[in-house]
Write a protein that holds these residues in place. Structure first.
Motif, mmCIF file in Angstrom:
data_model
loop_
_atom_site.group_PDB
_atom_site.id
_atom_site.type_symbol
_atom_site.label_atom_id
_atom_site.label_comp_id
_atom_site.label_asym_id
_atom_site.label_seq_id
_atom_site.Cartn_x
_atom_site.Cartn_y
_atom_site.Cartn_z
ATOM 1 N N PRO A 1 -4.806 -68.302 -23.460
ATOM 2 C CA PRO A 1 -3.645 -67.794 -22.883
ATOM 3 C C PRO A 1 -3.239 -66.345 -23.133
ATOM 4 O O PRO A 1 -3.253 -65.901 -24.222
ATOM 5 C CB PRO A 1 -2.567 -68.978 -23.415
ATOM 6 C CG PRO A 1 -3.031 -69.474 -24.445
ATOM 7 C CD PRO A 1 -4.365 -69.207 -24.677
ATOM 8 N N CYS A 2 -2.726 -65.755 -22.165
ATOM 9 C CA CYS A 2 -2.383 -64.395 -22.148
ATOM 10 C C CYS A 2 -0.632 -64.202 -21.977
ATOM 11 O O CYS A 2 -0.454 -65.115 -21.387
ATOM 12 C CB CYS A 2 -3.113 -63.581 -21.300
ATOM 13 S SG CYS A 2 -2.746 -61.881 -21.304
ATOM 14 N N ASP A 3 -0.077 -63.201 -22.489
ATOM 15 C CA ASP A 3 1.120 -63.064 -22.381
ATOM 16 C C ASP A 3 1.365 -62.847 -20.899
ATOM 17 O O ASP A 3 2.764 -63.065 -20.683
ATOM 18 C CB ASP A 3 1.646 -61.611 -23.122
ATOM 19 C CG ASP A 3 1.595 -61.903 -24.661
ATOM 20 O OD1 ASP A 3 1.729 -63.315 -25.035
ATOM 21 O OD2 ASP A 3 1.858 -60.986 -25.618
ATOM 22 N N CYS A 4 0.619 -62.403 -20.267
ATOM 23 C CA CYS A 4 0.802 -62.078 -18.818
ATOM 24 C C CYS A 4 1.015 -63.421 -17.999
ATOM 25 O O CYS A 4 1.492 -63.236 -16.571
ATOM 26 C CB CYS A 4 -0.148 -61.123 -18.042
ATOM 27 S SG CYS A 4 -1.621 -61.929 -17.943
ATOM 28 N N GLY A 5 0.747 -64.554 -18.679
ATOM 29 C CA GLY A 5 0.674 -65.759 -18.068
ATOM 30 C C GLY A 5 -0.399 -66.385 -17.427
ATOM 31 O O GLY A 5 -0.667 -67.602 -16.899
ATOM 32 N N ARG A 6 -1.573 -65.588 -17.461
ATOM 33 C CA ARG A 6 -2.874 -65.938 -16.863
ATOM 34 C C ARG A 6 -3.602 -66.486 -18.218
ATOM 35 O O ARG A 6 -3.106 -66.424 -19.510
ATOM 36 C CB ARG A 6 -3.592 -65.186 -16.507
ATOM 37 C CG ARG A 6 -3.120 -64.840 -14.959
ATOM 38 C CD ARG A 6 -3.832 -63.543 -14.260
ATOM 39 N NE ARG A 6 -3.448 -62.297 -14.786
ATOM 40 C CZ ARG A 6 -3.597 -61.166 -14.352
ATOM 41 N NH1 ARG A 6 -4.329 -61.047 -13.026
ATOM 42 N NH2 ARG A 6 -3.378 -60.052 -14.978
ATOM 43 N N THR A 7 -4.758 -67.117 -18.088
ATOM 44 C CA THR A 7 -5.842 -67.313 -19.027
ATOM 45 C C THR A 7 -7.090 -66.458 -18.846
ATOM 46 O O THR A 7 -7.503 -66.157 -17.863
ATOM 47 C CB THR A 7 -6.061 -68.815 -18.801
ATOM 48 O OG1 THR A 7 -4.787 -69.691 -19.069
ATOM 49 C CG2 THR A 7 -7.161 -69.476 -20.159
ATOM 50 N N GLY A 8 -7.711 -66.380 -20.303
ATOM 51 C CA GLY A 8 -8.912 -65.568 -20.370
ATOM 52 C C GLY A 8 -8.788 -63.964 -20.093
ATOM 53 O O GLY A 8 -9.889 -63.441 -19.891
ATOM 54 N N CYS A 9 -7.572 -63.145 -20.370
ATOM 55 C CA CYS A 9 -7.546 -61.813 -20.117
ATOM 56 C C CYS A 9 -8.577 -61.296 -21.372
ATOM 57 O O CYS A 9 -8.448 -61.770 -22.517
ATOM 58 C CB CYS A 9 -6.167 -61.370 -20.039
ATOM 59 S SG CYS A 9 -5.137 -61.887 -18.575
ATOM 60 N N LEU A 10 -8.887 -60.384 -20.963
ATOM 61 C CA LEU A 10 -9.784 -59.370 -22.132
ATOM 62 C C LEU A 10 -9.156 -59.218 -23.492
ATOM 63 O O LEU A 10 -9.777 -59.762 -24.470
ATOM 64 C CB LEU A 10 -10.289 -58.079 -21.274
ATOM 65 C CG LEU A 10 -11.596 -57.349 -22.031
ATOM 66 C CD1 LEU A 10 -12.786 -58.250 -21.933
ATOM 67 C CD2 LEU A 10 -11.785 -56.004 -21.321
ATOM 68 N N ALA B 1 -6.727 -54.457 -20.306
ATOM 69 C CA ALA B 1 -6.175 -55.632 -21.245
ATOM 70 C C ALA B 1 -6.430 -56.856 -20.389
ATOM 71 O O ALA B 1 -6.521 -58.055 -20.982
ATOM 72 C CB ALA B 1 -4.913 -55.381 -21.863
ATOM 73 N N HIS B 2 -5.886 -56.803 -19.112
ATOM 74 C CA HIS B 2 -5.912 -57.981 -18.392
ATOM 75 C C HIS B 2 -7.047 -58.369 -17.375
ATOM 76 O O HIS B 2 -7.081 -59.202 -16.397
ATOM 77 C CB HIS B 2 -4.459 -58.165 -17.595
ATOM 78 C CG HIS B 2 -3.379 -58.103 -18.672
ATOM 79 N ND1 HIS B 2 -3.157 -59.023 -19.431
ATOM 80 C CD2 HIS B 2 -2.693 -56.873 -19.001
ATOM 81 C CE1 HIS B 2 -2.073 -58.546 -20.333
ATOM 82 N NE2 HIS B 2 -1.977 -57.162 -19.901
ATOM 83 N N LEU B 3 -8.294 -57.460 -17.604
ATOM 84 C CA LEU B 3 -9.494 -57.819 -16.847
ATOM 85 C C LEU B 3 -9.754 -59.367 -17.046
ATOM 86 O O LEU B 3 -10.001 -59.669 -18.381
ATOM 87 C CB LEU B 3 -10.519 -57.103 -17.238
ATOM 88 C CG LEU B 3 -10.718 -55.599 -16.489
ATOM 89 C CD1 LEU B 3 -11.973 -54.945 -17.153
ATOM 90 C CD2 LEU B 3 -10.554 -55.750 -15.022
HETATM 91 ZN ZN LIG Z 1 -3.279 -60.908 -19.382
#
Ligand SMILES: [Zn+2]
Length: 393
Positions: free
Chosen positions: A256-265, A246-248
């Motif tokens: 934006p992703c819930d994990c705090g980064r941007t552009g996760c799969l 999910a977070h590749l």
């Molecule tokens: Zn993510």
């Protein structure tokens, strides 16, 4: 939800591919097939094949596919045998974010009955209770069919051995003892797995990946995950964490992703993102990705562009996984690719190079969620038929 019991230890015997499994798989793949042919195909002795076939016939899993014209002696090795798909089914429960799919599958993995249950909340106990009741209702309507067990599949992190959904962030599920809850409500053996792995098993047993020595399944729904099988074994890893992609990072991603980064799969490719972009483009005002497909089919250029862009991005993700794992076949489940030839073309452009043709759409375009749950139970049956068959439950 707290875990209410210590999960039982994994059962190594049910993971081993037994001779019984080899024989039943051979009937599934080649039936109607003569016992002598099974012996030739599998390398098992004719006597051993005859023994297993007698056992499966007694259990009602297989039958002779035509009446012998005359007695040819014990075992009648040249009378073909085939699966008996008239007696047994498995139940399937697939929990997605907005709804649960309950289903009955026959021994060939075909959908006998199916029902969608829209969620009224995300509470695990009530969703699983409704699923069990939904299955019971399907079985009541088919009193001749006996249910051998129930398979459960969902996205997120699902641990097969403990029968637990460890973490499903979109549903807010944490350490949900699914096997225990569904087992108590149905009174049937329950087998639990992640849905990408469930679908790899479906493809291996009943779909396009039959005969492939290695297959990767990439599932792109609201959840985005992957599963990988080599030599008939799906890789799980410790606590079944394999396949969490999910977070590749997607090169050039902007979500934006819930994990705090941007552009996760998952943030880039999920159906939620597709629907949000479709709302922004004025394609739809809803949250149902099928409406984007419908709009594209009606000639809406913005809807088509969104689907083609998504398919191309899925292709780039498939390429990353191909480069790492090098499977013979990659199966992709994504709504555009399942339903539109131009999306499949865009997917393969995203993959690029000579590996593009090895990327194929799911074999179950109209029933992918229905097949996922039941396949978890069918995999257990075909892996160890004598332990999972009617006499054993
Ligand atoms: Zn993510």
């Amino acid at each position: 939800m707290p875990r209410t019991a210590t999960p039982p230890a994994p059962t190594p015997t049910s993971r081993r591919r037994t001779s019984a499994s080899v024989v039943l798989r051979s009937v599934l793949e080649h039936g109607p097939v003569a016992r002598s042919t099974i012996a030739r195909l599998t390398g098992l002795s004719p006597a051993s094949v005859t023994d297993y076939c007698s056992r499966f016939t007694e259990l009602g899993l297989i039958r002779e596919s035509e009446a012998p014209r005359q007695s040819q002696g014990v075992g009648r090795p040249h009378v073909p045998v085939d699966l008996d798909d008239s007696r047994f089914v498995v139940g399937g429960v697939h929990v997605a974010v907005p709804y649960t799919t309950v289903t009955l599958l026959d021994l060939r993995g075909r959908v006998v009955a199916v029902r969608e249950l829209r969620h009224e909340g995300t509470d695990a106990s009530s969703i699983l209770a409704r699923a069990a009741d939904g299955l019971a209702a399907l079985l009541e309507r088919s009193p001749r069919l006996r249910c051998l067990g129930v398979g459960f599949a969902a996205g997120g992190w699902v641990d097969r051995d403990s029968g637990t959904v460890v973490e499903h962030p979109l549903l807010g599920w944490h350490e949900v003892p699914v096997r225990e809850l569904l087992g108590a409500r149905t009174g049937l053996p329950v087998h639990v797995d992640g849905h990408a792995r469930a679908l790899v098993n479906a493809e291996r047993l009943f779909g396009r990946a039959r005969g492939s020595r290695s297959v990767l399944h990439l599932f792109v729904g609201n959840v985005v995950d992957a599963a990988f099988a080599t030599n008939d074994e799906v890789h799980h890893g410790p606590r079944s964490q394999a396949g969490a992609i999910a977070h590749l990072p997607v090169p050039g991603g902007t979500e934006p992703c819930d994990c705090g980064r941007t552009g996760c799969l998952q943030a880039e490719l999920s159906e939620r993102t597709l629907c949000r972009r479709a709302r922004r483009a004025g394609v739809t005002d809803g949250v149902n990705p099928m409406h984007v497909l419908t709009a594209a089919a009606a000639g809406d250029p913005a809807a088509l562009r969104l689907l083609l862009e998504r398919a191309h991005a899925v292709g780039r993700a498939a390429r990353l996984l191909l480069d790492v794992l090098n499977p013979e076949t990659v199966v992709v489940t994504e709504i555009g690719i399942l339903h539109r030839e131009d999306c499949l073309v865009a997917l393969r452009e995203g993959v690029g190079g000579d590996r593009a043709p090895s990327v194929v759409p799911s074999s179950f375009p109209d029933s992918v969620l229905a097949v996922a749950g039941g396949s978890v139970a069918l995999d257990v049956l075909y892996r160890d038929p004598l332990a999972a068959s009617p006499e054993a439950i």
